[in-house]
Design an enzyme around this catalytic site. Sequence first.
Site, PDB file in Angstrom:
ATOM      1  N   GLU A 180       0.844  -1.215   0.000  1.00 17.94           N
ATOM      2  CA  GLU A 180       0.000   0.000   0.000  1.00 17.94           C
ATOM      3  C   GLU A 180       0.876   1.261   0.000  1.00 17.94           C
ATOM      4  O   GLU A 180       0.824   2.082   0.921  1.00 17.94           O
ATOM      5  CB  GLU A 180      -0.947  -0.006   1.198  1.00 17.94           C
ATOM      6  CG  GLU A 180      -1.980  -1.110   1.103  1.00 17.94           C
ATOM      7  CD  GLU A 180      -3.114  -0.985   2.110  1.00 17.94           C
ATOM      8  OE1 GLU A 180      -2.928  -0.347   3.151  1.00 17.94           O
ATOM      9  OE2 GLU A 180      -4.191  -1.546   1.851  1.00 17.94           O
ATOM     10  N   GLU A 371      -5.361  -8.081  -1.303  1.00 15.95           N
ATOM     11  CA  GLU A 371      -6.096  -8.022  -0.027  1.00 15.95           C
ATOM     12  C   GLU A 371      -7.554  -7.712  -0.306  1.00 15.95           C
ATOM     13  O   GLU A 371      -7.866  -6.890  -1.173  1.00 15.95           O
ATOM     14  CB  GLU A 371      -5.566  -6.913   0.894  1.00 15.95           C
ATOM     15  CG  GLU A 371      -4.218  -7.171   1.481  1.00 15.95           C
ATOM     16  CD  GLU A 371      -3.756  -6.060   2.430  1.00 15.95           C
ATOM     17  OE1 GLU A 371      -4.596  -5.383   3.053  1.00 15.95           O
ATOM     18  OE2 GLU A 371      -2.523  -5.874   2.531  1.00 15.95           O
TER      19      GLU A 371
HETATM   20  C1  BGP Z   1      -4.380  -2.813   4.780  1.00 19.05           C
HETATM   21  C2  BGP Z   1      -3.046  -3.323   5.202  1.00 19.05           C
HETATM   22  C3  BGP Z   1      -3.057  -4.533   6.029  1.00 19.05           C
HETATM   23  C4  BGP Z   1      -4.307  -4.783   6.809  1.00 19.05           C
HETATM   24  C5  BGP Z   1      -5.579  -4.359   6.159  1.00 19.05           C
HETATM   25  C6  BGP Z   1      -6.819  -4.358   7.007  1.00 19.05           C
HETATM   26  O1  BGP Z   1      -4.362  -1.439   4.839  1.00 19.05           O
HETATM   27  O2  BGP Z   1      -2.181  -3.563   4.129  1.00 19.05           O
HETATM   28  O3  BGP Z   1      -1.861  -4.559   6.750  1.00 19.05           O
HETATM   29  O4  BGP Z   1      -4.234  -4.734   8.130  1.00 19.05           O
HETATM   30  O5  BGP Z   1      -5.467  -3.106   5.550  1.00 19.05           O
HETATM   31  O6  BGP Z   1      -6.859  -3.226   7.806  1.00 19.05           O
HETATM   32  P1  BGP Z   1      -7.104  -3.285   9.352  1.00 19.05           P
HETATM   33  O7  BGP Z   1      -6.140  -4.236   9.908  1.00 19.05           O
HETATM   34  O8  BGP Z   1      -6.897  -1.922   9.805  1.00 19.05           O
HETATM   35  O9  BGP Z   1      -8.507  -3.718   9.501  1.00 19.05           O
END
Ligand code: BGP
Length: 475
Positions: A180, A371
């Site tokens: 990201e 993701e």
């Molecule tokens: C993205 C990241 C992850 C992950 C995901 C979910 O931004 O790459 O590392 O954690 O989001 O977000 P969160 O954990 O805040 O729910």
Amino acid sequence: MGGLRGDFLWGGATAANQCEGGFSEQGRGCGLADIIPHGRDRKGIMLGEKRYTDLPPDSLFPAREGINMYHRYKEDIALFAEMGFRCYRMSLSWSRIFPKGDEEEPNEAGLAFYDRLFDELLKYRIEPVVTIVHFDAPLYLVEKYGSWKNRKMVDFFLRYCRVIFNRYKDKVRYWLTFNEINMLLYMPFMGAGVRCAEGENPAAVTYQAAHHELVASALATGMAHEIIPQGRVGCMLAGGQSYPYSCDPKDVWLGMQKDQKNYFFTDVQSRGAYSEYAKKFFERNDLHIHMESGDEQALKEHPVDFISFSYYTSQVARSRTAEQGSEDIFLGPGNPHLAKTQWGWPIDPLGLRITLNALYNRYQKPLFISENGLGAVDVVRPDGSIQDDYRIDYLRDHIKAMIDAVEEDGVEVFGYTPWGCIDLVSASTGEMSKRYGFIYVDKDDSGGGTLARKRKKSFDWYKRVIASNGKELEA
Ligand code: BGP
């Protein structure tokens, strides 16, 4: 209907800083995420506004234990294999390999750990997809050098890349440079270890750091191609199309500008040069990015092979709003047409199809959804089961949207790795209770629990989805 390709990479995604733990074992150095606390100080630290040295001594740092995958990876990988994973997206902990970050020689014990982990994956024919930096850097580089603000980071990063490419060239084909990468603009410290000193212009600092990451990413791509001829390198964008709040052209224009801000990085990584709108933005804001000779050529010569992105939801742009200050900095004012998750993220499967089309039209490169998923509270019933139908619904609708984009729109997608395939620490909140997994981990927000793993209802569902290559989607 053609459906998904036969070798479609179904799998799941995690990151070292959110699941590995073992934070001071076998020579590992302290990493950036290890000093981001759980609780009310988290946001100030992630934004770079607060210093971790000012935190109360009893602060909880959830990344330090994660879900202890460092010791449990065999059990976890066996569960991934049982679901039929064809790939597993994971990240390396930079400070496990270079504890301080500026050493000449790597930490052999850290390298050996990943050898064992990759061997375990390959034993089950699970293809590793490796993120080189996922919200992570040795803390020493952050403190001593100012992280990506400093040009020296490019050299430290490339030294790290040379070591891992040479070491794992026969085990890892798929690489992602920075997770990201656009998060640098929203969460500079969490995203890239960047903190503004007093008197510094935040935009100048951030975009200079961005340039360093972009050059590093391009040079790493070139290096990977040289060392691993069969290797493929992708960028990784926090994706999600921006919708105009209304058909007021001002909203439409703002939506387009929001998208441009997000595409700023991937435009360079994919096309090999800064876009015209970016150059104009620099001019307008009197930003003078320092480039060394050879930088532009490096960007040009080493574009990525594919585009990977995370998709949780779409974003909204509203030009006229009394509450503008209270909007989510990334998502905008919210979308009245969409239901929300327990954490307030709008649920928008069609938005995935829209985003896939937008990215494919823009770049014409293969796409990889690195993701996607639903963060939700799960309840273990008295009989021990976890009936996470809400997660199945979310993922099914998104997978359908992905298949529509492939079958109906001709978008090229070659993999899908839902986030947090095993419950792990949330990046934004530091909570364990924001769960994404097919596999439940017995751990609570204050660090209590046995860490035992348990299959959720979605575990069997996803197994069928993979076995049928996306044809059987009903629970
Ligand atoms: C993205 C990241 C992850 C992950 C995901 C979910 O931004 O790459 O590392 O954690 O989001 O977000 P969160 O954990 O805040 O729910």
